[in-house]
Design a protein around this motif. Structure first.
Motif, PDB file in Angstrom:
ATOM      1  N   GLU A   1      45.462 -10.669 -23.242  1.00 37.34           N
ATOM      2  CA  GLU A   1      44.840 -10.556 -24.559  1.00 37.34           C
ATOM      3  C   GLU A   1      44.948 -11.864 -25.336  1.00 37.34           C
ATOM      4  N   TYR A   2      46.138 -12.409 -25.408  1.00 38.89           N
ATOM      5  CA  TYR A   2      46.305 -13.623 -26.200  1.00 38.89           C
ATOM      6  C   TYR A   2      45.755 -14.848 -25.481  1.00 38.89           C
TER       7      TYR A   2
ATOM      8  N   TYR B   1      52.168 -11.759 -16.176  1.00 33.25           N
ATOM      9  CA  TYR B   1      51.444 -11.302 -17.362  1.00 33.25           C
ATOM     10  C   TYR B   1      50.733 -10.004 -17.060  1.00 33.25           C
TER      11      TYR B   1
ATOM     12  N   ASP C   1      40.535 -17.061 -31.876  1.00 32.02           N
ATOM     13  CA  ASP C   1      40.814 -16.281 -33.071  1.00 32.02           C
ATOM     14  C   ASP C   1      41.715 -17.132 -33.968  1.00 32.02           C
TER      15      ASP C   1
ATOM     16  N   SER D   1      41.389  -3.927 -13.753  1.00 28.40           N
ATOM     17  CA  SER D   1      41.704  -4.821 -14.867  1.00 28.40           C
ATOM     18  C   SER D   1      41.516  -6.285 -14.474  1.00 28.40           C
TER      19      SER D   1
ATOM     20  N   TRP E   1      48.283  -6.952 -19.797  1.00 25.58           N
ATOM     21  CA  TRP E   1      47.245  -6.931 -20.825  1.00 25.58           C
ATOM     22  C   TRP E   1      47.622  -7.680 -22.083  1.00 25.58           C
ATOM     23  N   GLY E   2      48.716  -7.320 -22.699  1.00 26.01           N
ATOM     24  CA  GLY E   2      49.050  -7.938 -23.976  1.00 26.01           C
ATOM     25  C   GLY E   2      50.368  -7.447 -24.517  1.00 26.01           C
TER      26      GLY E   2
ATOM     27  N   ARG F   1      48.377  -6.520 -13.257  1.00 28.59           N
ATOM     28  CA  ARG F   1      47.538  -5.372 -13.629  1.00 28.59           C
ATOM     29  C   ARG F   1      46.801  -4.795 -12.415  1.00 28.59           C
TER      30      ARG F   1
ATOM     31  N   CYS G   1      51.728  -3.871 -24.056  1.00 29.12           N
ATOM     32  CA  CYS G   1      51.910  -3.384 -22.689  1.00 29.12           C
ATOM     33  C   CYS G   1      53.174  -4.010 -22.108  1.00 29.12           C
TER      34      CYS G   1
ATOM     35  N   THR H   1      45.429 -16.432 -34.148  1.00 24.98           N
ATOM     36  CA  THR H   1      46.297 -16.535 -32.976  1.00 24.98           C
ATOM     37  C   THR H   1      46.352 -17.931 -32.390  1.00 24.98           C
TER      38      THR H   1
ATOM     39  N   ALA I   1      42.896 -14.847 -23.906  1.00 23.16           N
ATOM     40  CA  ALA I   1      41.493 -14.816 -24.336  1.00 23.16           C
ATOM     41  C   ALA I   1      41.368 -15.086 -25.835  1.00 23.16           C
ATOM     42  N   ARG I   2      42.248 -14.513 -26.640  1.00 17.63           N
ATOM     43  CA  ARG I   2      42.174 -14.700 -28.099  1.00 17.63           C
ATOM     44  C   ARG I   2      42.444 -16.140 -28.507  1.00 17.63           C
TER      45      ARG I   2
END
Length: 163
Positions: free
Chosen positions: A129-130, A98, A150, A64, A100-101, A60, A104, A153, A132-133
């Motif tokens: 994203e995943y 990797y 989460d 970012s 963002w998620g 990224r 992307c 996830t 962090a999730r």
């Protein structure tokens, strides 16, 4: 009551196109695993003692990256791969990209750019994203952070999704 499709006739859209043969399915899914790694497997490899056997690459932008990135990752934006990969990466060490998620395709573009330069490469499904999730630690300009996983996830407190 579950109905079985009649030979030659699918009863719904799922089987309108029949499943691939077991041999074709094995080839496809085997190939998929050669191209992809999931967040949990990458996290486990990065957390294990010693060398994980690959370089984790965040493709990224700098903005970012500063917003949050995976500890131990190398930052190399996709647009700079052709010019800077040789200075940052060992061509004998596989790279896992990797972005963002799942919405992307930056990690896919980065993996393509690296493969075209001769690197062995995989893409980390789910991206930052995943990461962090799923509740894994990440770095920001403020230091290290972690979010509560989460439940949609990440596995429960056992830490094992069973797959």
């Amino acid at each position: 009551m579950t109905t079985q499709p009649t030979a030659g006739r699918a009863t719904h859209a799922v089987l309108r196109v029949p499943p691939a043969s077991p041999a074709a399915a094995a080839a496809y899914f085997g190939a998929s695993l050669a191209f992809h790694a999931d967040v949990s497997d990458v996290a486990a490899a990065m957390a294990a003692d010693g060398d994980p056997g690959f370089v984790l690459l965040d493709s990224r932008s700098t903005a970012s990256w500063e917003q949050g990135h995976i500890p131990g990752a190398v930052h190399l934006p996709t647009a700079l791969i052709a010019q800077e990969a040789a200075a940052l990466l060992d061509p004998t060490v596989p790279v896992v990209t990797y972005c963002w998620g799942p919405g992307c395709n930056g990690a896919t573009r980065a993996a393509l750019a690296l493969a075209e330069l001769g690197y062995q490469v995989k893409e980390m499904l789910g991206g930052f994203e995943y990461w962090a999730r799923e509740g894994f630690e990440f770095e920001t300009m403020r230091g290290r952070e972690r979010r509560i996983a989460d439940p949609l996830t990440a596995p429960d407190e056992t830490g094992d999704c069973g797959c």
